[in-house]
Design a protein around this motif. Structure first.
Motif, short mmCIF file in Angstrom:
data_model
loop_
_atom_site.label_atom_id
_atom_site.label_comp_id
_atom_site.label_asym_id
_atom_site.label_seq_id
_atom_site.Cartn_x
_atom_site.Cartn_y
_atom_site.Cartn_z
N VAL A 226 0.83 -1.20 0.00
CA VAL A 226 0.00 0.00 0.00
C VAL A 226 0.87 1.25 0.00
O VAL A 226 0.61 2.21 -0.74
CB VAL A 226 -0.95 0.01 1.21
N LEU A 227 1.91 1.24 0.81
CA LEU A 227 2.82 2.39 0.85
C LEU A 227 3.49 2.60 -0.51
O LEU A 227 3.62 3.74 -0.97
CB LEU A 227 3.87 2.18 1.94
N ALA A 228 3.87 1.51 -1.15
CA ALA A 228 4.51 1.62 -2.46
C ALA A 228 3.55 2.22 -3.49
O ALA A 228 3.95 3.03 -4.34
CB ALA A 228 5.00 0.25 -2.92
N LEU A 229 2.28 1.85 -3.40
CA LEU A 229 1.29 2.35 -4.34
C LEU A 229 0.95 3.82 -4.11
O LEU A 229 0.42 4.49 -5.01
CB LEU A 229 0.00 1.51 -4.26
N THR A 230 1.26 4.32 -2.92
CA THR A 230 0.92 5.71 -2.57
C THR A 230 2.17 6.56 -2.39
O THR A 230 2.16 7.55 -1.65
CB THR A 230 0.07 5.75 -1.29
N HIS A 231 3.24 6.18 -3.06
CA HIS A 231 4.50 6.95 -3.03
C HIS A 231 4.98 7.13 -1.58
O HIS A 231 5.47 8.19 -1.20
CB HIS A 231 4.32 8.31 -3.71
N ASN A 232 4.80 6.07 -0.80
CA ASN A 232 5.28 5.99 0.59
C ASN A 232 4.53 6.94 1.54
O ASN A 232 4.98 7.21 2.65
CB ASN A 232 6.78 6.27 0.68
N GLU A 233 3.39 7.44 1.11
CA GLU A 233 2.61 8.34 1.96
C GLU A 233 1.56 7.61 2.79
O GLU A 233 1.26 7.99 3.92
CB GLU A 233 1.90 9.40 1.10
N GLY A 234 0.96 6.56 2.24
CA GLY A 234 -0.16 5.90 2.88
C GLY A 234 -1.48 6.46 2.36
O GLY A 234 -1.51 7.52 1.71
N SER A 249 -2.88 -1.85 9.26
CA SER A 249 -3.76 -0.75 8.82
C SER A 249 -3.15 0.59 9.22
O SER A 249 -3.20 1.56 8.46
CB SER A 249 -5.15 -0.90 9.44
N ILE A 250 -2.59 0.65 10.42
CA ILE A 250 -1.97 1.88 10.90
C ILE A 250 -0.78 2.26 10.02
O ILE A 250 -0.63 3.42 9.62
CB ILE A 250 -1.53 1.72 12.37
N MET A 251 0.05 1.28 9.68
CA MET A 251 1.22 1.57 8.85
C MET A 251 0.80 2.00 7.44
O MET A 251 1.51 2.76 6.79
CB MET A 251 2.13 0.34 8.79
N ALA A 252 -0.36 1.52 6.96
CA ALA A 252 -0.81 1.84 5.60
C ALA A 252 -1.52 3.19 5.53
O ALA A 252 -1.84 3.65 4.43
CB ALA A 252 -1.73 0.74 5.09
N THR A 253 -1.75 3.84 6.68
CA THR A 253 -2.48 5.10 6.73
C THR A 253 -1.50 6.27 6.75
O THR A 253 -0.48 6.23 7.42
CB THR A 253 -3.36 5.16 7.99
N LYS A 254 -1.82 7.32 6.02
CA LYS A 254 -0.93 8.47 5.97
C LYS A 254 -0.97 9.26 7.28
O LYS A 254 -1.87 9.09 8.11
CB LYS A 254 -1.30 9.38 4.80
N THR A 255 -0.04 10.14 7.47
CA THR A 255 -0.02 11.02 8.62
C THR A 255 -1.31 11.86 8.67
O THR A 255 -1.73 12.41 7.65
CB THR A 255 1.20 11.96 8.57
N SER A 256 -1.93 11.89 9.84
CA SER A 256 -3.21 12.57 10.06
C SER A 256 -4.36 11.92 9.28
O SER A 256 -5.40 12.53 9.08
CB SER A 256 -3.13 14.06 9.71
N GLY A 257 -4.15 10.66 8.86
CA GLY A 257 -5.19 9.94 8.15
C GLY A 257 -6.24 9.35 9.09
O GLY A 257 -6.20 9.57 10.30
N LEU A 258 -7.14 8.60 8.51
CA LEU A 258 -8.31 8.10 9.24
C LEU A 258 -8.44 6.60 9.08
O LEU A 258 -8.31 6.07 7.97
CB LEU A 258 -9.58 8.79 8.71
N ILE A 259 -8.72 5.91 10.19
CA ILE A 259 -9.12 4.50 10.14
C ILE A 259 -10.54 4.42 10.68
O ILE A 259 -10.80 4.77 11.83
CB ILE A 259 -8.18 3.61 10.97
N THR A 260 -11.47 3.99 9.84
CA THR A 260 -12.85 3.82 10.29
C THR A 260 -13.05 2.36 10.68
O THR A 260 -12.83 1.45 9.88
CB THR A 260 -13.84 4.23 9.19
N LEU A 261 -13.46 2.15 11.92
CA LEU A 261 -13.65 0.81 12.48
C LEU A 261 -15.09 0.40 12.22
O LEU A 261 -16.02 0.91 12.85
CB LEU A 261 -13.34 0.82 13.97
N ILE A 262 -15.26 -0.55 11.31
CA ILE A 262 -16.59 -0.89 10.81
C ILE A 262 -17.07 -2.25 11.30
O ILE A 262 -18.23 -2.42 11.67
CB ILE A 262 -16.61 -0.84 9.27
#
Length: 344
Positions: A226-234, A249-262
């Protein structure tokens, strides 16, 4: 209209205690309508209730008619009804009393299919506030899939995530919420990546509008991909449906990003390393579908973009237990039960 109807009710936890009973057709009271149910769709919540993994006291008031998500036609109205008329085709809204933000602490007391009586019956009564008009372009089988799965995806991506064209989202799995999220993301102009255990399902998500898919069986370190697909941003947002370990999931999320727990398909308890959450200032947000206002906004969106739900299978009312068994197997798309009402 006959005064008796068929309803699938849970008398105690377990499939052996799930039976089709003959009961009285309910009578609508003040602000209530009587709905001739056309079709219903199943959600993981229904399975959890049936198996006793949802709420230990949900049967405290006696047998429960299961299933929350339905489409049907209003055939009678009680006094005080203003929002609908006889002949309207309507959808149920799981949180029947949650009309808009802010959410009140007792909203869970007003959910169809537990603790309120559900829709797996030839007729059901509902407060008019717990209903919305069904999109005219959808069939009954398609329309009944919207209340939980589609609204959850919409609420996560739009109401909470507020994603915009060009944003990115990671969607876990290929269940009902996930597939709606793919379709909604495409219509929003949001780039979606799906993780799945099967390439065949991954290829199908590409046809629905996903940009990428990752097979987490062959690529267990999918967060790195996921990081590779997003230019290491998440990604801007992760739709977390599995529960359990959130670290990838945390590592795949960008800085100040959001994880919605569904969801809690893997486990209702979660664990994660707090350090990257703090450093990256990631937001964790629980999602329990959405309010009625969001539902109506979503239907407007669907009417514009003509999104057609993915249906795995359609079952007869008499064979409702088979639909639950199909849910256990792991479907691609929604599982629908076509209800056969009594003649009026």
């Amino acid at each position: 209209m006959k005064n008796k109807m068929k309803a699938w009710r849970l008398h105690d936890f377990g499939m052996n205690n799930f039976s089709m009973d003959i009961i009285s057709v309910p009578v609508p009271n003040f602000n209530e309508v009587l709905i001739k149910v056309s079709a219903v769709s199943l959600n993981y919540r229904d399975k959890a209730i049936l198996e006793g993994n949802y709420s230990a006291d949900i049967l405290k008031n006696g047998p429960l008619t299961l299933v929350s998500d339905a489409v049907g036609v209003i055939v009678a109205i009680g006094s005080g009804v203003r929002r609908f008329k006889e002949g309207d085709r309507v959808l149920t809204h799981l949180h029947s009393n949650w009309l808009d933000d802010p959410r009140k602490p007792d909203e869970a007391d007003f959910m169809f299919g537990g603790p309120l009586q559900g829709a797996l019956a030839e007729f059901m009564v509902a407060n008019e506030n717990g209903l919305v008009m069904s999109p005219a372009y959808l069939t009954d089988e398609e329309a009944c899939t919207l209340p939980i799965a589609a609204l959850t995806a919409w609420y996560a991506l739009n109401s909470i995530g507020q994603l915009k064209r060009g944003n990115t989202v990671l969607i876990q799995g290929t269940g009902g919420v996930a597939l709606f999220a793919v379709q909604i993301a495409k219509a929003m102009g949001v780039e979606a990546t799906v993780i799945t255990s099967q390439n065949t399902k991954g290829e199908k998500t590409l046809q629905l509008g996903a940009k990428h898919y990752i097979n987490y069986t062959s690529e267990p370190n999918w967060d790195e991909k996921v990081l590779a697909l997003t230019h290491n941003e998440g990604v801007d947002e992760v739709l977390e449906v599995a529960g359990g370990d959130l670290n990838k999931s945390i590592m795949a999320t960008k800085t100040s990003g959001l994880i919605t727990l569904i969801g809690f398909l893997e486990h209702p308890e979660i664990s994660f390393n707090m350090f990257p959450v703090i450093i990256k200032q990631i937001n964790l947000q629980g999602i329990s579908t959405g309010h009625r206002k969001a539902f109506e906004e979503m239907i407007d969106f669907f009417n514009v973009h003509r999104i057609n739900p993915v249906i795995d299978s359609v079952h007869t009312f008499e064979n409702s237990p088979n639909a639950f068994r199909r849910l256990e197997e792991g479907a691609f798309g929604k599982i629908v039960i076509k209800v056969n009402p009594l003649k009026q």
